[in-house]
Design an enzyme around this catalytic site. Structure first.
Site, mmCIF file in Angstrom:
data_model
loop_
_atom_site.group_PDB
_atom_site.id
_atom_site.type_symbol
_atom_site.label_atom_id
_atom_site.label_comp_id
_atom_site.label_asym_id
_atom_site.label_seq_id
_atom_site.Cartn_x
_atom_site.Cartn_y
_atom_site.Cartn_z
ATOM 1 N N CYS A 42 15.878 11.611 -28.186
ATOM 2 C CA CYS A 42 15.082 10.612 -28.689
ATOM 3 C C CYS A 42 15.654 9.495 -29.822
ATOM 4 C CB CYS A 42 13.854 11.596 -29.391
ATOM 5 S SG CYS A 42 12.599 10.641 -30.343
ATOM 6 N N CYS A 45 13.810 9.493 -33.192
ATOM 7 C CA CYS A 45 14.068 10.423 -33.764
ATOM 8 C C CYS A 45 15.383 10.198 -34.649
ATOM 9 C CB CYS A 45 14.114 11.765 -32.950
ATOM 10 S SG CYS A 45 12.716 12.219 -31.999
#
Length: 118
Positions: A42, A45
């Site tokens: 991600c 993230c």
């Protein structure tokens, strides 16, 4: 339990947790806990990681920050209905009190957490 840390730069860390350790790391009494539901793949993230580390350092004693990998910890991810990463969830006294989805700059995150931080 592992912690991501670089003591020279930041003595306060973001704790990495697992399904087995989640209750002890995020649901116990004490200050509110901000949990990032994350994944290695991600990108947003990864962008949020230094923001959360800075917030953990600045709010030490008032807010704990924990991250959990959704791919390796499906039980906790399913229990809280997490469908997207990054999802940020704030827990107070074992109960989720706020949920945010997506990366954001520290200033915006701080504004969104103002009611939790008091």
């Amino acid at each position: 339990m592992t912690e991501t840390k670089d003591r020279a730069k930041n003595p306060v860390t973001v704790r990495e947790t697992t399904d087995a350790e989640f209750a002890a790391d995020a649901l116990s009494a004490g200050p509110p806990v901000l949990v990032q539901f994350t994944a290695v793949w991600c990108g947003p993230c990864r962008q949020l990681k230094p923001v959360l580390a800075a917030l953990a350092a600045e709010e030490a004693g008032r807010l704990r920050v924990v991250e959990i990998d959704v791919d390796h910890n499906p039980a906790t991810t399913a229990r809280y209905g997490v469908l997207a990463t990054p999802t940020l969830m704030v827990f107070r006294d074992g109960e989720p009190v706020k949920s945010l989805v997506g990366a954001r700059p520290k200033r915006k995150l701080r504004e969104e957490l103002a009611d939790v931080l008091g």
